[in-house]
Design a protein around this motif. Structure first.
Motif, PDB file in Angstrom:
ATOM      1  N   GLN A 131       0.862  -1.179   0.000  1.00 44.91           N
ATOM      2  CA  GLN A 131       0.000   0.000   0.000  1.00 44.91           C
ATOM      3  C   GLN A 131       0.899   1.230   0.000  1.00 44.91           C
ATOM      4  O   GLN A 131       1.801   1.342   0.834  1.00 44.91           O
ATOM      5  CB  GLN A 131      -0.913  -0.012   1.222  1.00 44.91           C
ATOM      6  N   ASP A 132       0.664   2.133  -0.936  1.00 46.76           N
ATOM      7  CA  ASP A 132       1.475   3.343  -1.074  1.00 46.76           C
ATOM      8  C   ASP A 132       2.964   3.014  -1.183  1.00 46.76           C
ATOM      9  O   ASP A 132       3.820   3.689  -0.612  1.00 46.76           O
ATOM     10  CB  ASP A 132       1.221   4.309   0.083  1.00 46.76           C
ATOM     11  N   GLY A 133       3.275   1.920  -1.898  1.00 47.66           N
ATOM     12  CA  GLY A 133       4.657   1.556  -2.158  1.00 47.66           C
ATOM     13  C   GLY A 133       5.366   0.814  -1.047  1.00 47.66           C
ATOM     14  O   GLY A 133       6.538   0.476  -1.178  1.00 47.66           O
ATOM     15  N   LYS A 134       4.686   0.545   0.056  1.00 48.80           N
ATOM     16  CA  LYS A 134       5.302  -0.133   1.200  1.00 48.80           C
ATOM     17  C   LYS A 134       4.529  -1.405   1.534  1.00 48.80           C
ATOM     18  O   LYS A 134       3.335  -1.499   1.296  1.00 48.80           O
ATOM     19  CB  LYS A 134       5.331   0.780   2.429  1.00 48.80           C
ATOM     20  N   TYR A 135       5.241  -2.365   2.148  1.00 52.44           N
ATOM     21  CA  TYR A 135       4.640  -3.643   2.494  1.00 52.44           C
ATOM     22  C   TYR A 135       4.226  -3.711   3.959  1.00 52.44           C
ATOM     23  O   TYR A 135       4.889  -3.166   4.830  1.00 52.44           O
ATOM     24  CB  TYR A 135       5.606  -4.792   2.203  1.00 52.44           C
ATOM     25  N   GLY A 136       3.128  -4.418   4.181  1.00 52.16           N
ATOM     26  CA  GLY A 136       2.619  -4.722   5.510  1.00 52.16           C
ATOM     27  C   GLY A 136       2.013  -6.107   5.450  1.00 52.16           C
ATOM     28  O   GLY A 136       2.178  -6.830   4.459  1.00 52.16           O
ATOM     29  N   ALA A 137       1.301  -6.485   6.487  1.00 52.51           N
ATOM     30  CA  ALA A 137       0.665  -7.806   6.511  1.00 52.51           C
ATOM     31  C   ALA A 137      -0.720  -7.690   7.123  1.00 52.51           C
ATOM     32  O   ALA A 137      -0.950  -6.905   8.043  1.00 52.51           O
ATOM     33  CB  ALA A 137       1.514  -8.796   7.309  1.00 52.51           C
ATOM     34  N   ILE A 138      -1.654  -8.474   6.578  1.00 57.85           N
ATOM     35  CA  ILE A 138      -3.006  -8.576   7.106  1.00 57.85           C
ATOM     36  C   ILE A 138      -3.322 -10.058   7.274  1.00 57.85           C
ATOM     37  O   ILE A 138      -2.640 -10.911   6.702  1.00 57.85           O
ATOM     38  CB  ILE A 138      -4.060  -7.899   6.201  1.00 57.85           C
ATOM     39  N   ASN A 139      -4.365 -10.352   8.038  1.00 63.00           N
ATOM     40  CA  ASN A 139      -4.785 -11.752   8.115  1.00 63.00           C
ATOM     41  C   ASN A 139      -5.922 -11.984   7.124  1.00 63.00           C
ATOM     42  O   ASN A 139      -6.373 -11.054   6.443  1.00 63.00           O
ATOM     43  CB  ASN A 139      -5.141 -12.171   9.543  1.00 63.00           C
ATOM     44  N   ASP A 140      -6.395 -13.217   7.047  1.00 59.50           N
ATOM     45  CA  ASP A 140      -7.426 -13.556   6.063  1.00 59.50           C
ATOM     46  C   ASP A 140      -8.798 -13.004   6.416  1.00 59.50           C
ATOM     47  O   ASP A 140      -9.743 -13.154   5.666  1.00 59.50           O
ATOM     48  CB  ASP A 140      -7.482 -15.058   5.814  1.00 59.50           C
ATOM     49  N   LYS A 141      -8.902 -12.327   7.547  1.00 61.24           N
ATOM     50  CA  LYS A 141     -10.143 -11.626   7.916  1.00 61.24           C
ATOM     51  C   LYS A 141     -10.037 -10.134   7.624  1.00 61.24           C
ATOM     52  O   LYS A 141     -10.943  -9.365   7.905  1.00 61.24           O
ATOM     53  CB  LYS A 141     -10.459 -11.869   9.387  1.00 61.24           C
ATOM     54  N   GLY A 142      -8.866  -9.716   7.091  1.00 64.96           N
ATOM     55  CA  GLY A 142      -8.653  -8.327   6.717  1.00 64.96           C
ATOM     56  C   GLY A 142      -8.059  -7.466   7.810  1.00 64.96           C
ATOM     57  O   GLY A 142      -7.818  -6.280   7.599  1.00 64.96           O
ATOM     58  N   ALA A 143      -7.789  -8.038   8.987  1.00 64.82           N
ATOM     59  CA  ALA A 143      -7.218  -7.259  10.099  1.00 64.82           C
ATOM     60  C   ALA A 143      -5.750  -6.974   9.830  1.00 64.82           C
ATOM     61  O   ALA A 143      -4.991  -7.853   9.411  1.00 64.82           O
ATOM     62  CB  ALA A 143      -7.372  -8.017  11.412  1.00 64.82           C
ATOM     63  N   LYS A 144      -5.347  -5.736  10.072  1.00 69.00           N
ATOM     64  CA  LYS A 144      -3.966  -5.321   9.868  1.00 69.00           C
ATOM     65  C   LYS A 144      -3.090  -5.912  10.958  1.00 69.00           C
ATOM     66  O   LYS A 144      -3.332  -5.718  12.143  1.00 69.00           O
ATOM     67  CB  LYS A 144      -3.886  -3.795   9.867  1.00 69.00           C
ATOM     68  N   LEU A 145      -2.054  -6.654  10.566  1.00 69.64           N
ATOM     69  CA  LEU A 145      -1.112  -7.245  11.498  1.00 69.64           C
ATOM     70  C   LEU A 145       0.152  -6.401  11.614  1.00 69.64           C
ATOM     71  O   LEU A 145       0.656  -6.158  12.703  1.00 69.64           O
ATOM     72  CB  LEU A 145      -0.738  -8.661  11.061  1.00 69.64           C
ATOM     73  N   ILE A 146       0.673  -5.982  10.468  1.00 78.30           N
ATOM     74  CA  ILE A 146       1.874  -5.146  10.402  1.00 78.30           C
ATOM     75  C   ILE A 146       1.561  -3.971   9.487  1.00 78.30           C
ATOM     76  O   ILE A 146       1.124  -4.159   8.348  1.00 78.30           O
ATOM     77  CB  ILE A 146       3.080  -5.944   9.865  1.00 78.30           C
ATOM     78  N   GLU A 147       1.781  -2.773   9.993  1.00 78.99           N
ATOM     79  CA  GLU A 147       1.535  -1.565   9.195  1.00 78.99           C
ATOM     80  C   GLU A 147       2.365  -1.592   7.912  1.00 78.99           C
ATOM     81  O   GLU A 147       3.528  -2.006   7.938  1.00 78.99           O
ATOM     82  CB  GLU A 147       1.915  -0.314   9.994  1.00 78.99           C
ATOM     83  N   PRO A 148       1.806  -1.136   6.794  1.00 77.43           N
ATOM     84  CA  PRO A 148       2.565  -1.103   5.540  1.00 77.43           C
ATOM     85  C   PRO A 148       3.571   0.054   5.539  1.00 77.43           C
ATOM     86  O   PRO A 148       3.268   1.161   5.099  1.00 77.43           O
ATOM     87  CB  PRO A 148       1.490  -0.940   4.465  1.00 77.43           C
ATOM     88  N   LYS A 149       4.770  -0.240   6.064  1.00 76.12           N
ATOM     89  CA  LYS A 149       5.810   0.792   6.126  1.00 76.12           C
ATOM     90  C   LYS A 149       7.202   0.211   5.872  1.00 76.12           C
ATOM     91  O   LYS A 149       8.197   0.819   6.220  1.00 76.12           O
ATOM     92  CB  LYS A 149       5.761   1.517   7.471  1.00 76.12           C
ATOM     93  N   TYR A 150       7.246  -0.953   5.230  1.00 76.20           N
ATOM     94  CA  TYR A 150       8.524  -1.626   4.991  1.00 76.20           C
ATOM     95  C   TYR A 150       8.720  -1.884   3.500  1.00 76.20           C
ATOM     96  O   TYR A 150       7.766  -2.043   2.752  1.00 76.20           O
ATOM     97  CB  TYR A 150       8.578  -2.946   5.752  1.00 76.20           C
TER      98      TYR A 150
END
Length: 129
Positions: A50-69
Motif C-alpha cells: 500500500q502506497d509503495g510499502k509492504y505490511g501484513a493482514i490476516n485472512d479476515k482483513g485485520a492489519k497485522l503489520i503496518e505497511p511501512k517496509y
C-alpha cells in the motif's frame, strides 16, 4: 506467485487496486492495495503493498503489520508441535547507507528496530562433540 494462496479468501481487483472477498462474494477488504500475496510459511497471513510499502493482514482483513517496509519475510522458524506458528517477521527498509533490517515476533511485537545490517534466523544447529 509460487506460494500457495489462502484457503478462505480470494483476491479481487477494482479500479486498479486489490481487495479480498470470501468464497461467498462477501467483501473482506476494500480494494486499497497495490498487491496482495500469500506469505510463505505463514498460513492465513497475507503480504500487502500500500502506497509503495509492504505490511501484513490476516485472512479476515485485520492489519497485522503496518505497511511501512520495503520487504517483509517470515523467518522460517519451525517446530513439530507448532509448525510455523512461532515464526516471526524480518522487515527491511532501504536507507542512504544501504539495507536496514528489524524483527517483529510472532506475537506482532517489535523486537528489533529497523537498524541492523542483516538479520538471519539460525535454523540449523550442529551437534559438535
Amino acid at each position: 506467485s509460487s506460494i500457495p494462496y489462502e484457503k478462505r479468501v480470494l483476491k479481487y481487483k477494482s479500479d486498479g487496486k486489490y481487495g479480498l472477498i470470501d468464497y461467498n462474494g462477501k467483501v473482506i477488504t476494500k480494494p486499497i492495495y497495490e498487491e496482495i500475496e500469500g506469505m510463505q510459511n505463514k498460513e492465513s497471513v497475507l503480504l500487502v503493498k500500500q502506497d509503495g510499502k509492504y505490511g501484513a493482514i490476516n485472512d479476515k482483513g485485520a492489519k497485522l503489520i503496518e505497511p511501512k517496509y520495503d520487504e517483509i519475510i517470515a523467518d522460517g522458524f519451525y517446530t513439530e508441535e507448532n509448525k510455523y506458528g512461532l515464526s516471526g517477521y524480518i522487515v527491511k527498509n532501504t536507507t542512504q547507507d544501504g539495507y536496514r533490517y528489524g524483527y517483529i515476533n510472532y506475537k506482532l511485537e517489535k523486537v528489533l528496530d529497523v537498524e541492523y545490517n542483516s538479520i538471519n534466523r539460525i535454523l540449523e544447529i550442529l551437534n559438535m562433540v
